[in-house]
Design an enzyme around this catalytic site. Sequence first.
Site, short mmCIF file in Angstrom:
data_model
loop_
_atom_site.label_atom_id
_atom_site.label_comp_id
_atom_site.label_asym_id
_atom_site.label_seq_id
_atom_site.Cartn_x
_atom_site.Cartn_y
_atom_site.Cartn_z
N ASN A 149 0.80 -1.23 0.00
CA ASN A 149 0.00 0.00 0.00
C ASN A 149 0.83 1.27 0.00
O ASN A 149 0.32 2.34 -0.32
CB ASN A 149 -0.95 0.01 1.20
CG ASN A 149 -0.26 -0.33 2.50
OD1 ASN A 149 0.42 -1.34 2.61
ND2 ASN A 149 -0.41 0.51 3.50
N GLN A 177 -5.15 -3.69 -1.72
CA GLN A 177 -4.79 -2.67 -2.72
C GLN A 177 -4.86 -3.17 -4.15
O GLN A 177 -4.66 -2.41 -5.09
CB GLN A 177 -3.38 -2.13 -2.43
CG GLN A 177 -3.26 -1.37 -1.12
CD GLN A 177 -4.05 -0.06 -1.12
OE1 GLN A 177 -4.48 0.44 -2.17
NE2 GLN A 177 -4.26 0.50 0.06
N SER A 197 -11.02 -4.94 1.01
CA SER A 197 -11.67 -3.86 1.76
C SER A 197 -12.44 -2.98 0.78
O SER A 197 -11.85 -2.46 -0.17
CB SER A 197 -10.59 -3.04 2.47
OG SER A 197 -11.15 -1.84 2.95
N HIS A 199 -13.76 0.05 0.84
CA HIS A 199 -13.57 1.49 0.65
C HIS A 199 -12.37 1.84 -0.23
O HIS A 199 -12.14 3.00 -0.54
CB HIS A 199 -13.53 2.24 1.99
CG HIS A 199 -12.27 2.09 2.79
ND1 HIS A 199 -11.31 3.08 2.84
CD2 HIS A 199 -11.83 1.11 3.59
CE1 HIS A 199 -10.34 2.70 3.65
NE2 HIS A 199 -10.62 1.51 4.12
N THR A 235 -25.39 -9.69 13.29
CA THR A 235 -26.35 -9.42 12.22
C THR A 235 -25.62 -8.81 11.03
O THR A 235 -24.85 -7.86 11.17
CB THR A 235 -27.45 -8.46 12.72
OG1 THR A 235 -28.06 -9.07 13.85
CG2 THR A 235 -28.49 -8.19 11.65
N CYS A 322 -2.89 5.06 7.94
CA CYS A 322 -2.87 4.79 9.38
C CYS A 322 -1.66 5.42 10.01
O CYS A 322 -1.70 5.95 11.12
CB CYS A 322 -2.82 3.30 9.64
SG CYS A 322 -3.97 2.39 8.65
N1 PLP Z 1 -4.38 -3.88 4.19
C1 PLP Z 1 -3.89 -2.97 3.34
C2 PLP Z 1 -2.84 -3.34 2.36
C3 PLP Z 1 -4.37 -1.65 3.39
O1 PLP Z 1 -3.87 -0.73 2.55
C4 PLP Z 1 -5.37 -1.33 4.34
C5 PLP Z 1 -5.87 0.06 4.45
O2 PLP Z 1 -5.19 1.00 4.11
C6 PLP Z 1 -5.86 -2.34 5.18
C7 PLP Z 1 -5.33 -3.60 5.07
C8 PLP Z 1 -6.92 -2.05 6.19
O3 PLP Z 1 -8.16 -1.95 5.57
P1 PLP Z 1 -9.39 -1.19 6.30
O4 PLP Z 1 -9.09 0.28 6.23
O5 PLP Z 1 -10.58 -1.58 5.50
O6 PLP Z 1 -9.46 -1.69 7.69
#
Ligand code: PLP
Length: 380
Positions: A149, A177, A197, A199, A235, A322
Amino acid sequence: MIYLDNAATTPVIPAALEAAWPWLTTQFGNPSSTHELGHAADQALEKARSSVATFFGCKASEVVFTSGGTEGDNLAIIGLSLAHPRGRHIISVRTEHEAVLKSVEYLKRVHGFEVSWLPTNHAGEISLEDLRQALREDTTLVTVMVANNEIGTIHPIPEIAELAQKFGALIHTDAVQAVGWMGLNFPLLNVDALTISGHKFGSPKGSGATIIRSRLALEPLIHGGGQEFERRSGTENVAWAVALATALENLSPTNEEFTRVHTLRQQFIETATQNIPEAQLSGSVANCHPAIVGFTFPGLNGETLLLELEQRGIIVSSGSACAAGSDEPSHVLMACGFSEDQARTAVRFSFSHSTTSDELHQAANALRESVETLRQLGRG
Ligand code: PLP
């Protein structure tokens, strides 16, 4: 504003929102209820599951809806490792997302697992020979992401999986990603579990799925009513499952589109490095994600540069979303052998399928101006 932080998150596409809406409003039933509203919700959930399964070429019963990448990584890594006590040895890479790193560390700290971290080269690539040497009779799980990422480096998952399976180890891949950017056929990847994921590709934050090979034992993380084939109680979030499936259905990148973004990436790298000769591309040149570009800018601070770019309407990130804002140097770059100081100079640009050549032209100009301004101000 030019948004080049798509690896952090993406806007929800209208089709996903529209598809989700009834399941939040008029069709609000609980899929476990036996009345008409419940049946309708259950049917929508199962339709969404089948659609996700079609996208990945897996069985519908292998799709577990989750709250996103973090939960999915935890579920696959912890759930599979605890349910397969053939050993207590895990193999992973320090360039993985925190969701993977912390799941592995949890298994070590609380359940006494041993962890082998595969070394990477400066570009974040691992060697199959190192994996072969790390694999043991008691290796339970290998977890290696499809695409990084922060720096975009891609790992050869089918080859990694083949090797892991020779030793009888399970294999999980974080494909968060990669969705929409590379082929993710579950049987062809040959993995036991794969996490996505929503989003990251136009579905709301808090939507996600993990595909786990059927009949594999899995220790659930969330205990309760036994939803999601006893793999994830609670749920079900029907609306987000529907949105996720719709966002996937709307992802149909053609080869031309893939090549277009890849070409834009190359042009952007060339312009940026011509304009700013000290800029260094991080990640692999050969095995790279078409929409993620990481640079380091020696002598500058990534966070400061990010703010300077924002002043010029360019939205990027200094690493993973993050880690951003935490003032921590990128753990990914440090795992690739960069010093702490170098790792603090990282900036990531991540594109979408609709990113244009003109936008990247403007971004490259803004980058040059921002770097010049910071140099003049003497602010690294
Ligand atoms: N794994 C990777 C490679 C990511 O880039 C991310 C989020 O940036 C995640 C896991 C975590 O995903 P989520 O934001 O849906 O918890």
